[in-house]
Write a protein that holds these residues in place. Structure first.
Motif, PDB file in Angstrom:
ATOM      1  N   VAL A  21       0.836  -1.206   0.000  1.00 23.94           N
ATOM      2  CA  VAL A  21       0.000   0.000   0.000  1.00 23.94           C
ATOM      3  C   VAL A  21       0.868   1.253   0.000  1.00 23.94           C
ATOM      4  N   THR A  22       1.905   1.274   0.829  1.00 26.06           N
ATOM      5  CA  THR A  22       2.770   2.453   0.949  1.00 26.06           C
ATOM      6  C   THR A  22       3.497   2.762  -0.353  1.00 26.06           C
ATOM      7  N   LEU A  23       4.143   1.742  -0.948  1.00 22.90           N
ATOM      8  CA  LEU A  23       4.919   1.952  -2.171  1.00 22.90           C
ATOM      9  C   LEU A  23       4.029   2.391  -3.336  1.00 22.90           C
ATOM     10  N   ASN A  24       2.865   1.759  -3.452  1.00 17.74           N
ATOM     11  CA  ASN A  24       1.986   2.114  -4.565  1.00 17.74           C
ATOM     12  C   ASN A  24       1.312   3.466  -4.365  1.00 17.74           C
ATOM     13  N   LEU A  25       1.102   3.864  -3.121  1.00 16.31           N
ATOM     14  CA  LEU A  25       0.603   5.213  -2.860  1.00 16.31           C
ATOM     15  C   LEU A  25       1.628   6.255  -3.299  1.00 16.31           C
ATOM     16  N   LEU A  26       2.916   5.932  -3.128  1.00 15.87           N
ATOM     17  CA  LEU A  26       3.973   6.834  -3.590  1.00 15.87           C
ATOM     18  C   LEU A  26       3.916   6.994  -5.108  1.00 15.87           C
ATOM     19  N   VAL A  27       3.667   5.888  -5.817  1.00 20.65           N
ATOM     20  CA  VAL A  27       3.532   5.953  -7.278  1.00 20.65           C
ATOM     21  C   VAL A  27       2.306   6.789  -7.656  1.00 20.65           C
ATOM     22  N   ILE A  28       1.184   6.536  -6.980  1.00 22.57           N
ATOM     23  CA  ILE A  28      -0.062   7.254  -7.278  1.00 22.57           C
ATOM     24  C   ILE A  28       0.092   8.751  -7.032  1.00 22.57           C
ATOM     25  N   ILE A  29       0.687   9.105  -5.886  1.00 21.38           N
ATOM     26  CA  ILE A  29       0.885  10.522  -5.551  1.00 21.38           C
ATOM     27  C   ILE A  29       1.844  11.180  -6.536  1.00 21.38           C
ATOM     28  N   SER A  30       2.915  10.475  -6.894  1.00 20.40           N
ATOM     29  CA  SER A  30       3.927  11.033  -7.805  1.00 20.40           C
ATOM     30  C   SER A  30       3.321  11.385  -9.153  1.00 20.40           C
ATOM     31  N   ILE A  31       2.657  10.429  -9.772  1.00 23.76           N
ATOM     32  CA  ILE A  31       2.114  10.648 -11.116  1.00 23.76           C
ATOM     33  C   ILE A  31       0.937  11.628 -11.084  1.00 23.76           C
ATOM     34  N   SER A  32       0.134  11.572 -10.025  1.00 20.57           N
ATOM     35  CA  SER A  32      -1.024  12.464  -9.930  1.00 20.57           C
ATOM     36  C   SER A  32      -0.605  13.909  -9.674  1.00 20.57           C
ATOM     37  N   HIS A  33       0.440  14.095  -8.876  1.00 18.87           N
ATOM     38  CA  HIS A  33       0.823  15.444  -8.445  1.00 18.87           C
ATOM     39  C   HIS A  33       1.638  16.202  -9.483  1.00 18.87           C
ATOM     40  N   PHE A  34       2.661  15.575 -10.031  1.00 22.33           N
ATOM     41  CA  PHE A  34       3.577  16.274 -10.939  1.00 22.33           C
ATOM     42  C   PHE A  34       3.036  16.265 -12.380  1.00 22.33           C
ATOM     43  N   LYS A  35       2.793  17.450 -12.922  1.00 23.53           N
ATOM     44  CA  LYS A  35       2.207  17.583 -14.251  1.00 23.53           C
ATOM     45  C   LYS A  35       3.112  17.013 -15.337  1.00 23.53           C
ATOM     46  N   LYS A  36       4.423  17.097 -15.135  1.00 29.75           N
ATOM     47  CA  LYS A  36       5.369  16.594 -16.132  1.00 29.75           C
ATOM     48  C   LYS A  36       5.282  15.068 -16.286  1.00 29.75           C
ATOM     49  N   LEU A  37       4.658  14.412 -15.323  1.00 27.82           N
ATOM     50  CA  LEU A  37       4.528  12.951 -15.371  1.00 27.82           C
ATOM     51  C   LEU A  37       3.208  12.506 -15.988  1.00 27.82           C
ATOM     52  N   HIS A  38       2.395  13.461 -16.436  1.00 26.86           N
ATOM     53  CA  HIS A  38       1.082  13.118 -17.000  1.00 26.86           C
ATOM     54  C   HIS A  38       1.209  12.689 -18.464  1.00 26.86           C
ATOM     55  N   THR A  39       2.063  11.708 -18.710  1.00 27.84           N
ATOM     56  CA  THR A  39       2.223  11.153 -20.051  1.00 27.84           C
ATOM     57  C   THR A  39       1.330   9.927 -20.189  1.00 27.84           C
ATOM     58  N   PRO A  40       1.013   9.518 -21.419  1.00 23.86           N
ATOM     59  CA  PRO A  40       0.164   8.330 -21.593  1.00 23.86           C
ATOM     60  C   PRO A  40       0.713   7.092 -20.889  1.00 23.86           C
ATOM     61  N   THR A  41       2.020   6.842 -21.014  1.00 25.33           N
ATOM     62  CA  THR A  41       2.613   5.660 -20.372  1.00 25.33           C
ATOM     63  C   THR A  41       2.472   5.727 -18.863  1.00 25.33           C
ATOM     64  N   ASN A  42       2.742   6.894 -18.282  1.00 24.24           N
ATOM     65  CA  ASN A  42       2.645   7.039 -16.829  1.00 24.24           C
ATOM     66  C   ASN A  42       1.211   6.953 -16.334  1.00 24.24           C
ATOM     67  N   LEU A  43       0.247   7.378 -17.145  1.00 24.89           N
ATOM     68  CA  LEU A  43      -1.158   7.235 -16.758  1.00 24.89           C
ATOM     69  C   LEU A  43      -1.553   5.762 -16.681  1.00 24.89           C
ATOM     70  N   LEU A  44      -0.968   4.955 -17.551  1.00 25.80           N
ATOM     71  CA  LEU A  44      -1.208   3.514 -17.493  1.00 25.80           C
ATOM     72  C   LEU A  44      -0.533   2.916 -16.257  1.00 25.80           C
ATOM     73  N   LEU A  45       0.659   3.402 -15.934  1.00 27.64           N
ATOM     74  CA  LEU A  45       1.326   2.944 -14.709  1.00 27.64           C
ATOM     75  C   LEU A  45       0.529   3.368 -13.481  1.00 27.64           C
ATOM     76  N   LEU A  46      -0.140   4.515 -13.567  1.00 30.35           N
ATOM     77  CA  LEU A  46      -0.996   4.975 -12.470  1.00 30.35           C
ATOM     78  C   LEU A  46      -2.149   4.007 -12.253  1.00 30.35           C
ATOM     79  N   SER A  47      -2.771   3.562 -13.336  1.00 29.67           N
ATOM     80  CA  SER A  47      -3.857   2.575 -13.243  1.00 29.67           C
ATOM     81  C   SER A  47      -3.360   1.277 -12.609  1.00 29.67           C
ATOM     82  N   LEU A  48      -2.164   0.865 -13.019  1.00 36.34           N
ATOM     83  CA  LEU A  48      -1.582  -0.358 -12.452  1.00 36.34           C
ATOM     84  C   LEU A  48      -1.293  -0.183 -10.969  1.00 36.34           C
TER      85      LEU A  48
END
Length: 332
Positions: free
Chosen positions: A44-71
């Motif tokens: 839960v902790t590690l994946n929350l870090l991924v979720i927060i990272s991709i959701s928060h930083f606009k530069k990470l809002h790429t198609p590939t990273n959005l798929l990693l966010l879903s995962l």
């Protein structure tokens, strides 16, 4: 004073109607509880870090990273499901028949959505490597979000139909009180197997075979012309290297995912009536849970942006005004 026989029952007051507990040495049971609790917390902790990272930083809002966010969302939910596995580790389910059906429903949906996301990731990498000039126009963040939402909605609707009888009449297949069992009809079982496992795995394997063939062809072409590259060619080479690094990372994620998921469906196939007992699939479920914990560690190993974003989160720099605009992709 309870008798020894009563202590083996999930519900001693029900006597012959109660299921029996799975008896283990005390120290072994404690070890299992501690291990599963640790995996749950870490996942839960590690994946929350991924979720927060991709959701928060606009530069990470790429198609590939959005798929990693879903995962990461599905992996985080898996971490929460481990809590239910801890509850039934002794073979007794105390949360009621409806919660038992909901537990399996969530398990089915999350597993199917994870595989669906893997298919979308494979398609994303296939277009990026095989049709790089069309990638930015064909694969956009808006289209990617729509595909992710569709994946989760289809998975939810389909598995509600698969487990409809178990949801309408929870516990109808239980042989004793304290058991958590669901039964899937043969037709739905076959459809689930084809749509939620065999089909996606075939698509993933075929796409990645094409990706590696094209990637190897491009690598040979680049090596043969390396001496004649201009400055613009060097930039192109760096882009290709970045794409290949992304392919390697996603490949590791997918291979680990399939290794951890195949035993789960192996147990499903072994049942003649597609019957799954919550206590009988503990090992394969733990293997599936472990995969959800490994994915963020793979990102940390291969993605510098993930390590940088975690540092920003841990040091609370993301709370500063304008932190979402930080160029997290920049490497010094």
């Amino acid at each position: 004073m309870k008798t020894f026989e009563e202590t083996e029952l999930c519900f001693p007051q029900l006597l012959n109607s109660s299921c029996r507990k799975t008896m283990r040495p005390y120290t072994f049971s404690i070890l299992i509880y501690i291990t599963l609790s640790s995996i749950s917390l870490l996942t839960v902790t590690l994946n929350l870090l991924v979720i927060i990272s991709i959701s928060h930083f606009k530069k990470l809002h790429t198609p590939t990273n959005l798929l990693l966010l879903s995962l990461a969302v599905s992996d985080c939910l898996v971490g929460l499901l481990i809590l239910f596995q801890i509850i039934i580790i002794d073979g007794c389910w105390f949360l009621g028949e409806f919660m038992c059906s909901m537990y399996f429903l969530l398990d089915y949906i999350i597993t199917s959505a994870s595989l669906g996301t893997m298919v979308l990731i494979s398609i994303d990498r296939y277009v990026a490597i095989c049709y790089p000039l069309h990638y930015s126009t064909k694969v956009t963040p808006k289209r990617t979000k729509a595909c992710v939402y569709l994946c989760w909605i289809c998975s939810s609707v389909f598995h509600c139909l698969v487990l409809k009888e178990n949801l309408v009449q929870p516990g109808r297949y239980n042989s004793c009180y304290g058991e958590c069992v669901v039964v899937v009809g043969h037709a739905f079982g076959v459809a689930d197997l084809l749509l939620s496992f065999i089909g996606p795995v075939i698509v993933i394997v075929v796409l990645y075979l094409n990706i590696f063939v094209v990637a190897m062809t491009q690598a040979r072409a680049l090596r043969s012309h390396i001496a004649a590259l201009t400055h613009e060619g060097s930039v192109s080479t760096n882009v290709k290297k970045s794409e290949m690094k992304a392919v390697r990372t996603i490949s590791v994620v997918i291979i680990v995912f399939l290794i951890c998921l195949c035993p789960y469906f192996g147990v499903t196939l072994s049942g003649q009536d597609a019957m799954l007992s919550a206590s009988s699939v503990a090992f394969v479920m733990c293997l599936f849970y472990l995969n959800s914990c490994l994915n963020p560690l793979i990102y940390a190993l291969f993605y510098p942006w993930f390590r940088k974003s975690v540092k920003q989160i841990v040091t609370l720099k993301i709370l500063k005004s304008g932190s979402c605009d930080t160029n997290i992709m920049y490497t010094e």
